[in-house]
Scaffold this active site. Structure first.
Site, short mmCIF file in Angstrom:
data_model
loop_
_atom_site.label_atom_id
_atom_site.label_comp_id
_atom_site.label_asym_id
_atom_site.label_seq_id
_atom_site.Cartn_x
_atom_site.Cartn_y
_atom_site.Cartn_z
N TRP A 1 0.65 -1.28 0.04
CA TRP A 1 -0.37 0.46 -0.04
C TRP A 1 0.70 1.41 0.12
CZ3 TRP A 1 -4.05 -1.29 -2.35
CH2 TRP A 1 -3.93 -3.11 -1.33
N ASP B 1 -2.00 6.74 5.54
CA ASP B 1 -3.04 5.55 5.25
C ASP B 1 -3.88 4.93 6.00
OD1 ASP B 1 -4.86 3.88 4.23
OD2 ASP B 1 -3.21 3.37 2.49
N LYS C 1 -12.93 -1.20 5.78
CA LYS C 1 -12.63 -2.09 7.47
C LYS C 1 -13.62 -2.12 8.19
CE LYS C 1 -8.69 -2.78 4.32
NZ LYS C 1 -9.03 -3.44 3.58
N1 PMP Z 1 -4.62 1.13 2.11
C1 PMP Z 1 -5.03 0.06 2.31
C2 PMP Z 1 -3.73 0.11 3.68
C3 PMP Z 1 -5.68 -1.15 1.97
O1 PMP Z 1 -6.17 -2.34 2.63
C4 PMP Z 1 -6.74 -1.16 1.30
C5 PMP Z 1 -7.33 -2.36 0.48
N2 PMP Z 1 -7.35 -3.04 1.07
C6 PMP Z 1 -6.20 0.17 0.31
C7 PMP Z 1 -4.92 1.20 0.94
C8 PMP Z 1 -6.66 0.44 -0.86
O2 PMP Z 1 -8.02 0.88 -0.73
P1 PMP Z 1 -9.29 1.04 -1.81
O3 PMP Z 1 -9.70 -0.62 -2.47
O4 PMP Z 1 -10.37 1.23 -0.89
O5 PMP Z 1 -8.68 1.72 -2.40
#
Ligand code: PMP
Length: 355
Positions: free
Chosen positions: A99, A165, A189
């Site tokens: 991420w 994030d 989540k």
């Molecule tokens: N950051 C983290 C820590 C995540 O766990 C996720 C998705 N599981 C994301 C970003 C991406 O999120 P999204 O699918 O909502 O774009």
């Protein structure tokens, strides 16, 4: 048989959230209409957004001078919006895995990205602690909880503002919002269904960079329009409000943190005790409270598929590990009761007895 939902996201939500949302799908706020079929500008729906914003501020103790937004596009769009709005010629990023890397990739469209530290050398199984942050970077970005690698990090010490994030651990533990220019999280989540993205942004941090920002990507536009510049994701935002009410009723973030610590301890203790398994994160302080990642111990590696089948037959759902780590991942978000964690532990113990 009772199912225990360990999915990483979308993931388990409180019964309260599901029940209240189901009711509002049929009859929202006494309107006789579905929450899906009323105007986002109706007084009933504006009240939903207002209360959700107020509860986010209350639960996270958001100081004066910050705006709370419910946007769309997921955390992935925030990887881009954050630098678009906040980055001058340089930004710093702590790389704790997938991420963080995705966030860095987008920031590179706007200038120099300094990777202050990385745990890539050990497949991101730890959190780098010693690093220097360039004083001339606009911000230091970090991923508070790495959903894939099962690690967590507290707000790093830095002499520049933080951007975080918090997609996979927001509302799971207290956070010092004042250290941050921006916090963002996809809802799916700890908050609600996918489709809503929570943004907490410091007003003063905006408008400082010399860059034209497309309207939909400009935080100031969304602040001016109170998350209604365009049609918000009404049903997900309604569901988020229900989770926020549920969390407040439980005693808030401080109360749920205690439960989260207890749940994680039950599971990590079993992983450390049981000869068949081992944690993928050796440093205990780096272990996530939300995503518990583990593998078979090397001498029992061939039992992986058998354990997955056994656990599935016992009602465990969603424990297959992410392909970049392998093994297993049990996500124990706020809404997961300790009974489900105990059921997984019982399953691990039963499996041990068979071998
Ligand atoms: N950051 C983290 C820590 C995540 O766990 C996720 C998705 N599981 C994301 C970003 C991406 O999120 P999204 O699918 O909502 O774009």
């Amino acid at each position: 048989m009772k199912k225990h939902n360990f999915y990483a996201g979308p993931s388990i939500l409180p019964e309260y959230t599901k029940e209240k949302t189901a009711e509002a799908v049929l009859n929202f706020a006494g309107t006789g209409l579905s929450v899906m079929e009323v105007s986002h500008r109706s007084k009933e729906f504006v009240a939903v957004v207002d209360e959700a914003v107020a509860l986010v501020k209350e639960l996270l103790k958001v100081p004066e001078g910050y705006s709370v937004l419910f946007l769309q596009g997921g955390a992935s769009l925030q990887f881009l919006m954050a630098p678009y709005n906040l980055m001058g010629s340089k930004a710093a990023y702590l790389n704790t895995g997938v991420w963080s890397k995705k966030a860095m990739k987008e920031a590179k469209f706007f200038g120099e990205v300094v990777e202050v530290a990385s745990s890539a050398d050990a497949n991101f199984n730890y959190i780098p602690k010693q690093f220097d942050t360039p004083a001339d970077a606009s911000y230091l970005h970090y991923t508070s909880n790495n959903t894939i690698f099962g690690t967590k990090v507290d707000a790093p010490e830095a002499n520049i503002p933080l951007v975080a994030d918090m997609s996979s651990d927001i509302f799971s533990r207290p956070v010092d919002v004042a250290k941050h220019d921006l916090i963002y999280a996809g809802a799916q989540k700890n908050l609600g269904p996918s489709g809503a993205t929570l943004v907490i942004v410091k007003d003063e941090a905006l408008g400082k960079i010399d860059r034209l920002i497309p309207t939909m990507l400009d935080y100031r536009i969304h602040i001016q329009n109170e998350s209604m510049f365009n049609t918000p994701s009404t049903l997900p935002v309604f569901a988020c409000l229900q989770t926020l009410r549920w969390l407040k009723e439980l005693g808030g973030v401080e109360a749920i943190e205690k439960v989260n610590i207890e749940k994680a301890a039950v599971l990590y203790d079993e992983i450390d005790r049981n000869k068949l398994f081992q944690s993928t994160v050796p440093n205990k302080e780096d272990r996530s409270l939300m995503n518990v990642t583990f593998v078979m111990a090397p001498e029992f590696a061939e039992l992986e598929k058998e354990f997955l089948d056994f656990a599935t037959a016992n009602g465990m759902v969603g424990i297959k590990g992410h392909r970049s780590v392998g093994g297993f991942r049990a996500s124990t978000y706020n809404a997961m009761p300790i009974e489900s964690v105990q059921a997984l532990v019982d399953t691990m113990q039963e499996f041990e007895k068979k071998h």
